[in-house]
Motif scaffolding. Structure first.
Motif, short mmCIF file in Angstrom:
data_model
loop_
_atom_site.label_atom_id
_atom_site.label_comp_id
_atom_site.label_asym_id
_atom_site.label_seq_id
_atom_site.Cartn_x
_atom_site.Cartn_y
_atom_site.Cartn_z
N ARG A 64 0.84 -1.21 0.00
CA ARG A 64 0.00 0.00 0.00
C ARG A 64 0.88 1.26 0.00
NH1 ARG A 64 -5.14 0.12 0.78
NH2 ARG A 64 -5.19 -1.90 1.79
N ALA A 86 2.64 1.61 -3.46
CA ALA A 86 1.63 2.02 -4.44
C ALA A 86 1.27 3.49 -4.26
CB ALA A 86 0.39 1.14 -4.32
N ALA A 87 1.20 3.95 -3.02
CA ALA A 87 0.90 5.37 -2.76
C ALA A 87 2.04 6.26 -3.27
CB ALA A 87 0.67 5.60 -1.27
N VAL A 138 4.04 5.59 -5.79
CA VAL A 138 3.95 5.59 -7.25
C VAL A 138 2.82 6.52 -7.69
CG1 VAL A 138 3.42 4.15 -9.26
CG2 VAL A 138 4.96 3.29 -7.49
N THR A 139 1.70 6.44 -7.02
CA THR A 139 0.56 7.32 -7.34
C THR A 139 0.94 8.79 -7.16
OG1 THR A 139 -1.02 5.59 -6.78
CG2 THR A 139 -1.82 7.87 -6.73
N ARG A 188 1.62 8.30 -11.43
CA ARG A 188 1.26 7.04 -12.08
C ARG A 188 0.31 6.29 -11.15
NH1 ARG A 188 0.79 4.73 -16.98
NH2 ARG A 188 1.01 2.49 -16.85
N PRO A 189 -1.01 6.47 -11.30
CA PRO A 189 -1.95 5.84 -10.38
C PRO A 189 -1.74 4.33 -10.28
CG PRO A 189 -3.09 7.38 -11.80
CD PRO A 189 -1.69 7.25 -12.33
N MET A 190 -1.59 3.85 -9.03
CA MET A 190 -1.40 2.43 -8.80
C MET A 190 -2.02 2.07 -7.46
SD MET A 190 2.11 0.15 -8.74
CE MET A 190 2.32 0.28 -10.51
N SER A 191 -2.81 1.02 -7.45
CA SER A 191 -3.39 0.53 -6.20
C SER A 191 -2.49 -0.57 -5.64
CB SER A 191 -4.79 -0.02 -6.45
OG SER A 191 -4.71 -1.22 -7.22
N ASN A 192 -2.69 -0.91 -4.37
CA ASN A 192 -1.90 -1.99 -3.81
C ASN A 192 -2.25 -3.31 -4.49
OD1 ASN A 192 -4.36 -1.61 -2.19
ND2 ASN A 192 -3.61 -3.35 -1.00
N ASP A 220 4.99 1.89 -15.61
CA ASP A 220 5.00 1.34 -14.24
C ASP A 220 6.43 1.16 -13.76
OD1 ASP A 220 2.19 1.08 -14.24
OD2 ASP A 220 2.27 -1.01 -14.91
#
Length: 85
Positions: A31, A34-35, A37-38, A42-46, A63
């Motif tokens: 999490r 991913a946060a 990266v977002t 670059r939006p990314m969820s866990n 990515d």
């Protein structure tokens, strides 16, 4: 049109393992990475990150670059894999 193969080759597998190794070495939860990266745009969820690490999702070039920046390493390191002791 034929469906595109989702098979992940050796470089993709090595990259996924390296991402997981570096993330855990840095004490980051999926999490948290991913946060990061977002936050880099670059939006990314866990869930997306988990699927990349488990080789259930391809890690595209955008990515790869965002993950490298979030982990403070070169994208090349993610492709080559961690150094052996």
């Amino acid at each position: 049109m034929a469906a595109r193969s989702l098979e992940i080759g050796p470089a993709g597998i090595r990259t996924a393992r390296t991402i997981e190794i570096l993330r855990t070495e840095r004490g980051l939860a999926q999490r948290e990475l991913a946060a990061r990266v977002t936050a880099l745009g670059r939006p990314m969820s866990n869930t997306m990150l988990s699927r990349i690490e488990r080789t259930h999702r391809r890690c595209d070039i955008d990515d790869l670059v965002a993950l490298a920046l979030a982990l403070h390493v070169s994208p090349l390191l993610l492709l080559r894999g961690p150094s052996l002791p």
